[in-house]
Design an enzyme around this catalytic site. Structure first.
Site, short mmCIF file in Angstrom:
data_model
loop_
_atom_site.label_atom_id
_atom_site.label_comp_id
_atom_site.label_asym_id
_atom_site.label_seq_id
_atom_site.Cartn_x
_atom_site.Cartn_y
_atom_site.Cartn_z
CB ILE A 140 54.43 35.38 72.53
CG1 ILE A 140 53.16 36.16 72.18
CG2 ILE A 140 54.17 34.41 73.68
CD1 ILE A 140 52.04 35.30 71.62
CG HIS A 141 59.67 38.12 70.69
ND1 HIS A 141 59.85 37.60 71.95
CD2 HIS A 141 60.88 38.06 70.09
CE1 HIS A 141 61.11 37.25 72.11
NE2 HIS A 141 61.76 37.51 70.99
NE ARG A 142 62.82 32.85 71.19
CZ ARG A 142 64.07 32.96 70.72
NH1 ARG A 142 64.31 32.74 69.45
NH2 ARG A 142 65.06 33.28 71.53
CG ASP A 219 57.88 33.60 72.19
OD1 ASP A 219 58.27 34.64 72.78
OD2 ASP A 219 57.31 33.65 71.07
#
Length: 298
Positions: A140-142, A219
């Site tokens: 995840i990184h958004r 994501d």
């Protein structure tokens, strides 16, 4: 960059001289939906070059989801005059918006070609990670998720409860994600048996991890495509997605709902990978062919 602004007239003159000498037409090529895509498009326009956008026309239909990527895409489509669209839905989006310039159907995103190259890559890094033989991959990184503290904690809590010795999870530590988790006090959810934290990897190394995964929680729109091409079951933890690859097949959308996430993880004990996409179409070759035909490259 200030040096660019000061010298752009000289750079523009150099491009024009090159095109005159070699009877070519220069273009500024940008890819994707990041801030650098927008900046690159702007600089291309400043230099008087037609902008070519690879991965054009993707839309979620919601201006602020995902943010800022959806806005980035819409800005670039206004600037670009050559649009390399990865599927029919993207083409229809561009036509509906009365987008100026040429629209070229590349059939898929160019990441499909990158995966083909990765098939022959021998990673010297992956063996040193000491990965379990079977695992689910988490990435995840958004901004959309990281800035929603409640949803972020809920997600980490779910994977923390799901991770077990017999069903471990490999968690990719993006630098921004790692810092956000730390300052939010959420490391407690990941520092437990059954969760293997690994650093962000170079693309070719990372794809070797993706190919070994039993399933993916992410994501990332790009990882959604990779999962589709490789046939790996994936849950996209977002409110919406601009991509249709894999949806209704091996890819699901959580809408940021905890129950959907838990149900997906629970089902993976019995799920199997689908057959990998075997279509030999090369999106990159379609891009190159167009650029050659229009004299942008020799």
């Amino acid at each position: 960059h200030l040096n660019f602004i000061r010298r752009y007239r000289l750079i523009r003159k150099t491009f024009r001289a090159y095109d005159k000498k070699f009877k070519t037409r220069s273009t500024a090529i940008v890819h994707g939906d990041t801030l650098t895509t927008v900046v690159g498009s702007y600089f291309g326009r400043l230099l008087g070059l037609p902008v070519s956008h690879i991965e054009a026309g993707l839309r979620s239909g919601r201006t602020f989801h995902p943010f800022p990527e959806e806005i980035d895409r819409r800005i670039v489509s206004r600037i670009a005059r050559i649009h390399f669209a990865p599927n029919e839905a993207a083409i229809e989006n561009l036509k509906r918006e009365n987008t100026k310039g040429d629209i070229i159907d590349t059939k898929y995103n160019t990441s499909k070609d990158a995966l083909s190259i990765a098939d022959t890559f021998e990673s010297k890094v992956i063996e040193g990670l000491n990965l379990p033989s079977r695992f689910g991959l988490v990435s995840i990184h958004r901004t959309e998720l990281l800035e929603r503290k409640k949803e972020l904690e809920e997600f980490l809590s779910v994977i923390s409860k799901a991770a077990k010795k017999e069903q471990p999870l490999v968690f990719l530590d993006h630098s921004t994600t790692k810092e956000k988790i730390k300052v939010s006090g959420f490391d407690k959810y990941l520092n437990k048996p059954g969760i293997y934290r690994i650093p962000k990897l170079a693309y070719m190394d990372f794809i070797q991890v993706v190919k070994r995964a039993d399933y993916i929680l992410t994501d990332s729109g790009g990882l959604q495509e990779d999962a589709y091409f490789l046939g790996v079951p994936a849950m996209i933890h977002r409110l919406t997605t601009e991509r249709n690859e894999g949806l209704g097949q091996n890819v699901e959308l959580s809408y940021l709902e905890k129950d959907r996430l838990e149900d997906f993880i629970r089902r993976q004990k019995n799920e199997t990978k689908i057959t990998r996409l075997t279509d030999t179409t090369s999106p990159s070759s379609i891009v190159i062919s167009y650029l050659k035909e229009e004299r942008y490259i020799r």
